[in-house]
Enzyme design. Structure first.
Site, PDB file in Angstrom:
ATOM      1  NE  ARG A 252      -2.432  -0.182   3.701  1.00  0.00           N
ATOM      2  CZ  ARG A 252      -3.183   0.124   4.748  1.00  0.00           C
ATOM      3  NH1 ARG A 252      -4.508   0.148   4.622  1.00  0.00           N
ATOM      4  NH2 ARG A 252      -2.656   0.402   5.912  1.00  0.00           N
TER       5      ARG A 252
ATOM      6  CB  THR B   2      -2.629   7.214  -2.239  1.00  0.00           C
ATOM      7  OG1 THR B   2      -1.912   5.997  -2.506  1.00  0.00           O
ATOM      8  CG2 THR B   2      -1.842   8.389  -2.796  1.00  0.00           C
TER       9      THR B   2
ATOM     10  CG  ASP C 113       2.858  -3.249   9.224  1.00  0.00           C
ATOM     11  OD1 ASP C 113       3.076  -4.389   8.771  1.00  0.00           O
ATOM     12  OD2 ASP C 113       2.924  -2.229   8.525  1.00  0.00           O
TER      13      ASP C 113
ATOM     14  CG  ASP D 127       6.470  -3.562   9.983  1.00  0.00           C
ATOM     15  OD1 ASP D 127       6.991  -3.943   8.925  1.00  0.00           O
ATOM     16  OD2 ASP D 127       6.228  -2.367  10.238  1.00  0.00           O
TER      17      ASP D 127
END
Ligand code: PRP
Ligand code: URA
Length: 211
Positions: free
Chosen positions: A106, A110, A203, A206
């Site tokens: 991603r 945006t 995340d 991560d």
């Protein structure tokens, strides 16, 4: 809460307990990967409820027994990076599948998906079930992009598996592709302004890979 026809939440108590451990900020990468692997097995299992079977016979040591085999072939399609964490659990369950990776990330500003790796045959045969997997379905942008990639190649039967999905993301995917079935371990209410699922788990890439 809004009802979605093609959303299936795996609300087995075991999955609920495992996802709670997964969300915990104190869960480190080794355990995080093990949990996703295990949860993915159960979500794959749930996603197979409606698949067609062909009758066969097998010889037991005593007699012939009526049995079944899958009528379709399977493609497991993890979305890089975080989808990789689901593949071991999925292939443990569907051992005889092809694995086809889709590279997407991603754009942080945006939130639009950017495709960076796709190597697929031009035509996916009609007898193939494509199971796309990514632990987080947030805005739904990555899911829509991956589904589009397979639809362009004539995939007729696509399932989308996540570990945690947001209501907004599910809505977005099903508005674009009402024929897709989504299977998830949990459905969360919110996205924050950075497009993270809240409460979510942070995340996923991560946390899986210790980055
Ligand atoms: C995360 C996640 C999904 C995507 C979901 O990937 O693994 O692919 O975001 O968000 P969306 O529903 O809003 O599209 P990310 O872009 O962080 O890449 P990574 O897996 O390489 O870390
Ligand atoms: N990607 C993640 O890894 N987590 C989120 O909450 C949203 C997107």
């Amino acid at each position: 809460m809004e009802k979605f026809n093609n959303l299936f939440i795996c609300d087995n108590p075991l999955v609920k307990v495992l996802i709670t451990e997964l969300r915990d900020i104190n869960t480190q990468s080794v355990k995080f990967r093990r949990l996703i692997r295990e949860i993915s097995r159960y979500i794959v299992y749930e996603s197979l409820r409606d698949v067609e079977l062909t009758s066969i016979e097998v010889k037991t040591p005593l007699d012939l027994a009526k049995g079944y085999k899958f009528s379709n072939k399977f493609i497991l399609a993890p979305i890089l990076r975080a989808g990789l964490s689901m593949i071991d659990g999925a292939i443990d369950t569907l051992t005889d599948s092809q694995i086809r990776h889709i590279g997407l990330y991603r754009n942080e500003e945006t939130l639009e998906p950017v495709e960076y790796y796709v190597k697929l045959p031009d035509n996916i045969p009609d007898n193939t079930i494509v199971i796309i997997m990514d632990p987080m379905l947030a805005t739904g942008g990555s899911a829509i992009s991956a589904i589009k990639t397979f639809k362009k190649r004539n995939a007729k039967n696509i399932k989308y598996l996540s570990v945690i999905a947001s209501i907004q993301g599910v809505k977005n995917v099903l508005e674009n592709y009402p024929d897709i079935k989504i299977f998830t371990g949990a459905l969360d209410n919110e996205l924050n302004r950075n497009g993270y699922i809240v409460p979510g788990l942070g995340d996923a890439g991560d946390r899986c890979f210790g980055t």
